[in-house]
Design a protein around this motif. Structure first.
Motif, PDB file in Angstrom:
ATOM      1  N   VAL A   1       0.854  -1.066  -0.080  1.00 13.88           N
ATOM      2  CA  VAL A   1       0.058  -0.126   0.146  1.00 13.88           C
ATOM      3  C   VAL A   1       0.907   1.292   0.096  1.00 13.88           C
ATOM      4  O   VAL A   1       2.000   1.195   0.794  1.00 13.88           O
ATOM      5  CB  VAL A   1      -0.929   0.005   1.583  1.00 13.88           C
ATOM      6  N   SER A   2       0.685   2.013  -0.873  1.00 14.12           N
ATOM      7  CA  SER A   2       1.578   3.230  -1.105  1.00 14.12           C
ATOM      8  C   SER A   2       1.046   4.533  -1.713  1.00 14.12           C
ATOM      9  O   SER A   2       0.376   4.389  -2.614  1.00 14.12           O
ATOM     10  CB  SER A   2       3.124   2.963  -1.965  1.00 14.12           C
ATOM     11  N   GLN A   3       0.618   5.536  -0.624  1.00 14.15           N
ATOM     12  CA  GLN A   3       0.040   6.636  -1.213  1.00 14.15           C
ATOM     13  C   GLN A   3       0.772   7.677  -1.894  1.00 14.15           C
ATOM     14  O   GLN A   3       0.680   8.181  -2.904  1.00 14.15           O
ATOM     15  CB  GLN A   3      -0.575   7.361  -0.085  1.00 14.15           C
TER      16      GLN A   3
ATOM     17  N   ILE B   1       7.935  -1.413   5.875  1.00 15.56           N
ATOM     18  CA  ILE B   1       7.311  -0.456   6.746  1.00 15.56           C
ATOM     19  C   ILE B   1       7.815   0.888   6.490  1.00 15.56           C
ATOM     20  O   ILE B   1       9.158   0.960   6.583  1.00 15.56           O
ATOM     21  CB  ILE B   1       6.646  -0.748   8.170  1.00 15.56           C
ATOM     22  N   THR B   2       7.164   1.918   6.023  1.00 17.46           N
ATOM     23  CA  THR B   2       7.738   3.223   5.692  1.00 17.46           C
ATOM     24  C   THR B   2       7.124   4.237   6.949  1.00 17.46           C
ATOM     25  O   THR B   2       5.917   4.017   7.200  1.00 17.46           O
ATOM     26  CB  THR B   2       7.869   3.934   4.595  1.00 17.46           C
ATOM     27  N   HIS B   3       7.806   5.154   7.454  1.00 18.76           N
ATOM     28  CA  HIS B   3       7.390   6.125   8.201  1.00 18.76           C
ATOM     29  C   HIS B   3       8.052   7.593   7.891  1.00 18.76           C
ATOM     30  O   HIS B   3       9.043   7.490   7.447  1.00 18.76           O
ATOM     31  CB  HIS B   3       7.284   5.693   9.695  1.00 18.76           C
ATOM     32  N   ALA B   4       7.415   8.516   8.739  1.00 21.93           N
ATOM     33  CA  ALA B   4       8.131   9.952   8.343  1.00 21.93           C
ATOM     34  C   ALA B   4       9.162  10.217   9.419  1.00 21.93           C
ATOM     35  O   ALA B   4      10.217  10.974   9.353  1.00 21.93           O
ATOM     36  CB  ALA B   4       7.097  10.964   8.314  1.00 21.93           C
TER      37      ALA B   4
HETATM   38  C1  LIG Z   1      -2.876  10.425   7.871  1.00 18.10           C
HETATM   39  C2  LIG Z   1      -1.332  10.009   7.973  1.00 18.10           C
HETATM   40  C3  LIG Z   1      -0.888   9.580   9.111  1.00 18.10           C
HETATM   41  C4  LIG Z   1       0.344   9.501   9.315  1.00 18.10           C
HETATM   42  N1  LIG Z   1       1.057   9.181  10.509  1.00 18.10           N
HETATM   43  C5  LIG Z   1       2.411   8.899  10.828  1.00 18.10           C
HETATM   44  C6  LIG Z   1       3.078   8.653  11.811  1.00 18.10           C
HETATM   45  O1  LIG Z   1       2.078   8.259  13.046  1.00 18.10           O
HETATM   46  N2  LIG Z   1       4.014   8.335  12.125  1.00 18.10           N
HETATM   47  C7  LIG Z   1       5.062   8.693  11.220  1.00 18.10           C
HETATM   48  O2  LIG Z   1       6.327   8.360  11.337  1.00 18.10           O
HETATM   49  N3  LIG Z   1       4.510   8.892   9.810  1.00 18.10           N
HETATM   50  C8  LIG Z   1       3.336   9.146   9.610  1.00 18.10           C
HETATM   51  N4  LIG Z   1       2.754   9.450   8.435  1.00 18.10           N
HETATM   52  C9  LIG Z   1       3.816   9.385   7.460  1.00 18.10           C
HETATM   53  C10 LIG Z   1       3.861   8.446   6.488  1.00 18.10           C
HETATM   54  O3  LIG Z   1       3.820   7.063   7.125  1.00 18.10           O
HETATM   55  C11 LIG Z   1       5.036   8.271   5.702  1.00 18.10           C
HETATM   56  O4  LIG Z   1       5.076   9.508   4.826  1.00 18.10           O
HETATM   57  C12 LIG Z   1       5.036   7.263   4.663  1.00 18.10           C
HETATM   58  O5  LIG Z   1       6.636   6.999   4.269  1.00 18.10           O
HETATM   59  C13 LIG Z   1       4.104   7.418   3.446  1.00 18.10           C
HETATM   60  O6  LIG Z   1       4.580   6.134   2.473  1.00 18.10           O
HETATM   61  P1  LIG Z   1       3.743   6.329   1.099  1.00 18.10           P
HETATM   62  O7  LIG Z   1       4.642   7.233   0.341  1.00 18.10           O
HETATM   63  O8  LIG Z   1       4.102   4.847   0.643  1.00 18.10           O
HETATM   64  O9  LIG Z   1       2.326   6.534   1.160  1.00 18.10           O
HETATM   65  C14 LIG Z   1       1.596   9.767   8.235  1.00 18.10           C
HETATM   66  C15 LIG Z   1       1.024   9.957   6.896  1.00 18.10           C
HETATM   67  C16 LIG Z   1      -0.628  10.186   6.756  1.00 18.10           C
HETATM   68  C17 LIG Z   1      -1.098  10.443   5.534  1.00 18.10           C
END
Ligand SMILES: Cc1cc2nc3c(=O)[nH]c(=O)nc-3n(C[C@H](O)[C@H](O)[C@H](O)COP(=O)(O)O)c2cc1C
Length: 164
Positions: free
Chosen positions: A8-10, A78-81
């Motif tokens: 899943v990747s937005q 898993i990816t996160h910010a």
């Molecule tokens: C609604 C929403 C909530 C998010 N919550 C978190 C969070 O709790 N912790 C975090 O590190 N990143 C959070 N993020 C950032 C995403 O996890 C991060 O940008 C991720 O790499 C996106 O992956 P994608 O590009 O594959 O969609 C959030 C993003 C969105 C849209």
């Protein structure tokens, strides 16, 4: 061995990791979005990837895994910010691990990805102060995922397939 890489990747970060993992696989392999699948039947090893959303697994991925991962051999990516060493990341990863209870979890990979401008704008409007603070920290995420993270993802794929 038939291997699946589904994600899943937005905004593209998790897809980059999926592509890196897929590039390392040999044998029969499939790469697709998780939403294209009905279940995980027919695969001996499934790499499943998604972003952290609001301190836990992406809800669509969580629902899919809870319904379909039982007795399957799963590797999560898993990816996160947040940076990988942020104190609360292990707790979010534990929630991801809980979503695959009942599966054979053979490995877990996580890394920081860039927070897109659109998502940062969205988070800045959140009622949740922690999500707002993520929105403010977009600058620190720029340029991720970098090559070192992609190489870690490729090494993860090699390690898991050797084990399997
Ligand atoms: C609604 C929403 C909530 C998010 N919550 C978190 C969070 O709790 N912790 C975090 O590190 N990143 C959070 N993020 C950032 C995403 O996890 C991060 O940008 C991720 O790499 C996106 O992956 P994608 O590009 O594959 O969609 C959030 C993003 C969105 C849209």
């Amino acid at each position: 061995m038939r291997t699946l890489v589904a994600y899943v990747s937005q905004t593209g970060n998790t897809k980059k990791v999926a592509d890196a993992i897929y590039s390392e696989l040999t044998g029969e392999k499939t790469l697709c979005e998780l939403s294209e699948l009905d279940d995980l039947e027919g695969y001996e090893l499934c790499f499943i990837g998604f972003p952290i959303i609001a301190f836990g697994p992406n809800p669509d991925a969580k629902a899919f895994l809870e319904a379909h991962c039982s007795d399957k051999r799963i590797a999560l990516f898993i990816t996160h910010a947040a940076p990988e060493d942020q104190d609360d990341v292990p707790e979010w990863l534990n929630k991801c691990r809980a979503a695959v209870e009942g599966a054979e979890l053979v490995g877990m990979f996580d890394c920081q990805g860039e927070l897109s401008e659109t998502i940062a704008g969205f988070l800045l409007k959140s009622d949740n102060p922690m999500l707002r603070s993520f929105g403010e920290r977009r600058g620190a995420t720029l340029g991720q995922l970098d090559e070192s993270r992609l190489e870690r993802a490729r090494a993860f794929a090699r390690e898991i397939t050797e084990k399997a």
